[in-house]
Design a protein around this motif. Structure first.
Motif, PDB file in Angstrom:
ATOM      1  N   LYS A 198      -9.628  41.725  -6.842  1.00  0.00           N
ATOM      2  CA  LYS A 198     -10.353  42.933  -6.457  1.00  0.00           C
ATOM      3  C   LYS A 198     -10.557  43.837  -7.662  1.00  0.00           C
ATOM      4  CE  LYS A 198     -10.023  46.991  -3.441  1.00  0.00           C
ATOM      5  NZ  LYS A 198      -9.195  47.698  -2.420  1.00  0.00           N
ATOM      6  N   PHE A 199      -9.522  43.963  -8.471  1.00  0.00           N
ATOM      7  CA  PHE A 199      -9.602  44.789  -9.670  1.00  0.00           C
ATOM      8  C   PHE A 199     -10.583  44.196 -10.682  1.00  0.00           C
ATOM      9  CE2 PHE A 199      -7.693  45.942 -13.890  1.00  0.00           C
ATOM     10  CZ  PHE A 199      -8.097  47.257 -13.872  1.00  0.00           C
ATOM     11  N   PHE A 200     -10.534  42.881 -10.877  1.00  0.00           N
ATOM     12  CA  PHE A 200     -11.434  42.228 -11.827  1.00  0.00           C
ATOM     13  C   PHE A 200     -12.894  42.336 -11.374  1.00  0.00           C
ATOM     14  CE2 PHE A 200      -7.652  39.347 -12.960  1.00  0.00           C
ATOM     15  CZ  PHE A 200      -7.208  40.261 -13.898  1.00  0.00           C
ATOM     16  N   ASN A 201     -13.112  42.313 -10.077  1.00  0.00           N
ATOM     17  CA  ASN A 201     -14.473  42.476  -9.565  1.00  0.00           C
ATOM     18  C   ASN A 201     -15.035  43.853  -9.909  1.00  0.00           C
ATOM     19  OD1 ASN A 201     -14.420  39.915  -8.444  1.00  0.00           O
ATOM     20  ND2 ASN A 201     -13.875  40.620  -6.396  1.00  0.00           N
ATOM     21  N   ILE A 202     -14.163  44.869  -9.864  1.00  0.00           N
ATOM     22  CA  ILE A 202     -14.579  46.222 -10.245  1.00  0.00           C
ATOM     23  C   ILE A 202     -14.882  46.278 -11.738  1.00  0.00           C
ATOM     24  CG2 ILE A 202     -13.801  48.621 -10.447  1.00  0.00           C
ATOM     25  CD1 ILE A 202     -12.195  48.191  -7.881  1.00  0.00           C
ATOM     26  N   LEU A 203     -14.040  45.629 -12.541  1.00  0.00           N
ATOM     27  CA  LEU A 203     -14.276  45.596 -13.980  1.00  0.00           C
ATOM     28  C   LEU A 203     -15.592  44.900 -14.308  1.00  0.00           C
ATOM     29  CD1 LEU A 203     -10.749  44.699 -15.430  1.00  0.00           C
ATOM     30  CD2 LEU A 203     -11.902  46.913 -15.501  1.00  0.00           C
ATOM     31  N   GLN A 204     -15.918  43.867 -13.546  1.00  0.00           N
ATOM     32  CA  GLN A 204     -17.157  43.127 -13.771  1.00  0.00           C
ATOM     33  C   GLN A 204     -18.362  44.057 -13.635  1.00  0.00           C
ATOM     34  OE1 GLN A 204     -17.134  39.347 -14.036  1.00  0.00           O
ATOM     35  NE2 GLN A 204     -19.075  39.864 -14.993  1.00  0.00           N
ATOM     36  N   GLN A 205     -18.292  44.994 -12.710  1.00  0.00           N
ATOM     37  CA  GLN A 205     -19.402  45.904 -12.465  1.00  0.00           C
ATOM     38  C   GLN A 205     -19.562  46.933 -13.584  1.00  0.00           C
ATOM     39  OE1 GLN A 205     -18.697  47.583  -8.591  1.00  0.00           O
ATOM     40  NE2 GLN A 205     -18.613  45.588  -7.575  1.00  0.00           N
ATOM     41  N   THR A 206     -18.491  47.221 -14.319  1.00  0.00           N
ATOM     42  CA  THR A 206     -18.573  48.212 -15.393  1.00  0.00           C
ATOM     43  C   THR A 206     -19.287  47.672 -16.618  1.00  0.00           C
ATOM     44  OG1 THR A 206     -16.478  47.608 -16.463  1.00  0.00           O
ATOM     45  CG2 THR A 206     -16.378  49.188 -14.627  1.00  0.00           C
ATOM     46  N   ARG A 209     -16.402  45.474 -22.230  1.00  0.00           N
ATOM     47  CA  ARG A 209     -15.671  44.363 -22.828  1.00  0.00           C
ATOM     48  C   ARG A 209     -14.260  44.825 -23.143  1.00  0.00           C
ATOM     49  NH1 ARG A 209     -19.093  40.669 -25.279  1.00  0.00           N
ATOM     50  NH2 ARG A 209     -17.222  39.433 -25.689  1.00  0.00           N
ATOM     51  N   GLY A 210     -13.319  43.895 -23.150  1.00  0.00           N
ATOM     52  CA  GLY A 210     -11.970  44.330 -23.421  1.00  0.00           C
ATOM     53  C   GLY A 210     -10.967  43.213 -23.565  1.00  0.00           C
ATOM     54  N   LEU A 211      -9.724  43.550 -23.281  1.00  0.00           N
ATOM     55  CA  LEU A 211      -8.599  42.664 -23.543  1.00  0.00           C
ATOM     56  C   LEU A 211      -7.533  42.842 -22.475  1.00  0.00           C
ATOM     57  CD1 LEU A 211      -7.046  40.778 -25.570  1.00  0.00           C
ATOM     58  CD2 LEU A 211      -6.265  42.876 -26.699  1.00  0.00           C
ATOM     59  N   LEU A 212      -7.086  41.725 -21.891  1.00  0.00           N
ATOM     60  CA  LEU A 212      -5.929  41.722 -20.999  1.00  0.00           C
ATOM     61  C   LEU A 212      -4.709  41.346 -21.830  1.00  0.00           C
ATOM     62  CD1 LEU A 212      -7.299  39.761 -17.882  1.00  0.00           C
ATOM     63  CD2 LEU A 212      -7.332  42.233 -18.281  1.00  0.00           C
ATOM     64  N   VAL A 213      -3.722  42.237 -21.895  1.00  0.00           N
ATOM     65  CA  VAL A 213      -2.496  41.975 -22.643  1.00  0.00           C
ATOM     66  C   VAL A 213      -1.362  41.806 -21.634  1.00  0.00           C
ATOM     67  CG1 VAL A 213      -0.938  42.774 -24.443  1.00  0.00           C
ATOM     68  CG2 VAL A 213      -3.362  43.392 -24.538  1.00  0.00           C
ATOM     69  N   GLN A 214      -0.902  40.575 -21.463  1.00  0.00           N
ATOM     70  CA  GLN A 214       0.157  40.297 -20.496  1.00  0.00           C
ATOM     71  C   GLN A 214       1.510  40.300 -21.197  1.00  0.00           C
ATOM     72  OE1 GLN A 214       0.162  36.438 -18.575  1.00  0.00           O
ATOM     73  NE2 GLN A 214       1.295  37.221 -16.806  1.00  0.00           N
ATOM     74  N   ALA A 266      -9.963  34.582 -15.351  1.00  0.00           N
ATOM     75  CA  ALA A 266     -10.585  35.866 -15.019  1.00  0.00           C
ATOM     76  C   ALA A 266     -11.094  36.556 -16.279  1.00  0.00           C
ATOM     77  CB  ALA A 266      -9.578  36.757 -14.296  1.00  0.00           C
ATOM     78  N   ALA A 267     -10.309  36.488 -17.369  1.00  0.00           N
ATOM     79  CA  ALA A 267     -10.737  37.096 -18.633  1.00  0.00           C
ATOM     80  C   ALA A 267     -12.007  36.423 -19.155  1.00  0.00           C
ATOM     81  CB  ALA A 267      -9.607  36.999 -19.661  1.00  0.00           C
ATOM     82  N   ARG A 268     -12.063  35.114 -19.073  1.00  0.00           N
ATOM     83  CA  ARG A 268     -13.267  34.404 -19.536  1.00  0.00           C
ATOM     84  C   ARG A 268     -14.495  34.803 -18.725  1.00  0.00           C
ATOM     85  NH1 ARG A 268      -9.592  29.994 -20.144  1.00  0.00           N
ATOM     86  NH2 ARG A 268     -10.137  29.227 -18.060  1.00  0.00           N
ATOM     87  N   LYS A 269     -14.316  34.951 -17.433  1.00  0.00           N
ATOM     88  CA  LYS A 269     -15.436  35.340 -16.576  1.00  0.00           C
ATOM     89  C   LYS A 269     -15.928  36.741 -16.933  1.00  0.00           C
ATOM     90  CE  LYS A 269     -16.867  35.572 -11.726  1.00  0.00           C
ATOM     91  NZ  LYS A 269     -16.429  35.399 -10.307  1.00  0.00           N
ATOM     92  N   LEU A 270     -15.003  37.608 -17.290  1.00  0.00           N
ATOM     93  CA  LEU A 270     -15.359  38.973 -17.696  1.00  0.00           C
ATOM     94  C   LEU A 270     -15.904  39.018 -19.124  1.00  0.00           C
ATOM     95  CD1 LEU A 270     -12.227  40.895 -16.349  1.00  0.00           C
ATOM     96  CD2 LEU A 270     -14.558  41.172 -15.503  1.00  0.00           C
ATOM     97  N   GLN A 271     -15.771  37.891 -19.841  1.00  0.00           N
ATOM     98  CA  GLN A 271     -16.060  37.840 -21.280  1.00  0.00           C
ATOM     99  C   GLN A 271     -15.113  38.753 -22.047  1.00  0.00           C
ATOM    100  OE1 GLN A 271     -20.405  38.578 -21.413  1.00  0.00           O
ATOM    101  NE2 GLN A 271     -20.632  36.382 -21.821  1.00  0.00           N
TER     102      GLN A 271
END
Length: 299
Positions: A198-206, A209-214, A266-271
């Motif tokens: 759900k969160f990634f879907n919101i990011l997709q709409q914005t 570009r960015g970075l997920l740091v786990q 998910a990160a790849r899909k968001l680029q």
């Protein structure tokens, strides 16, 4: 995937790096400055002509160009007037979020700082580097616009250390980001995949570009436990008692790997970029990866 924050035995329950986090800013800043010290990121050119130090190209002189920009040496070689263009250095807007949920306070060993402490150090160190490079930065939910300089860094630090800093659930409901910004999200990302999606879907709409740091503790990554152990979730009432905990190691590791693969996909899909960090390892490598990920030019 359910919360994987692990706590061995009741005496470790709710341990929060008390000394480090009670002194908070001094300890965090000391570690952040130590990371930044000696790290030379250089300046970030945006591949446009303008005021800057790095050479970009020679261009034929036109009447609209100032005569002071003529490169006489290059012009003499070619018997034609040329001007020297440098790269335009423009500040880039970078927005940060550092997860402050209870599970981030976990550490499996006294010698290892918690996920929360390390994520804050990495966030502060990156912001310090951006400040030195005259980049604009801000903390998501901090009510301040992205800006640069020491005053902005002070406000950024205050927002980072707020006790009511957003977890993923509250961040999802009120996410506001400007267009064409870079975003750095630092968390263990040990949330149910439905909530993350759900969160990634919101990011997709914005369209940012960015970075997920786990950030993960070595016990979360390797599951070194043996014998009778009671595991308690730090984000809720979840608990489980195992007589021979080593019997579930393979199943746990399989699910943990599947969760990481979900985040990478998910990160790849968001680029976006994905970066994993084990809190047992030095923070210098993830700092370098975060910073240079931000310096890559957007399409």
């Amino acid at each position: 995937m359910t919360d994987l924050g692990l706590r061995k035995n009741s005496h470790r329950l709710e341990r929060v790096d008390a000394e480090m986090l009670s002194s908070s800013l001094p300890a965090l800043m000391l570690q952040a400055e130590k990371l930044v010290n000696g790290f030379d990121p250089g300046t970030h050119g945006r591949r446009k002509s303008g005021v800057g130090e790095d050479f970009w190209q020679f261009k034929s002189y036109e009447q609209s160009d100032p005569s002071s920009s003529i490169d006489w040496r290059q012009s003499a070689k070619r018997d034609q007037l040329f001007i020297r263009q440098n790269e335009l250095e423009t500040p880039e807007s970078v927005w940060f979020w550092c997860d402050n949920s209870p599970g981030m306070a976990f550490s499996s060993k006294n010698a290892i700082p918690s996920k929360l402490f390390q994520s804050r150090v990495l966030t502060l160190a990156t912001a310090l580097l951006l400040m030195k490079g005259s980049e604009n930065f801000a903390y998501i939910g901090g009510l301040q616009k992205a800006s640069q300089g020491p005053v902005s860094f002070e406000r950024f630090t205050e927002n980072l250390l707020r006790l009511d800093s957003k977890d993923l659930a509250t961040l999802t409901t009120g996410l506001r980001l400007p267009k064409k910004a870079r975003v750095v999200l630092v968390s263990d990302f040990l949330y149910p995949q439905e909530q993350l999606q759900k969160f990634f879907n919101i990011l997709q709409q914005t369209e940012n570009r960015g970075l997920l740091v786990q950030i993960n503790d070595p016990a979360e990554i390797g599951f070194p436990f043996k014998g009778r152990i009671l595991f308690k979730g730090m984000n809720g009432p979840l608990s489980a008692l195992f007589g021979r905990s080593e019997n579930i190691r393979d199943e746990y590791l399989e699910k943990f790997q599947a969760h990481q693969n979900f985040l990478k996909q998910a990160a790849r899909k968001l680029q976006w970029d994905y970066l994993g960090h084990n809190t047992e390892n030095p923070m210098s490598e993830p700092l370098s990866s975060i910073f240079f990920s931000l310096q890559r030019k957007t399409k």
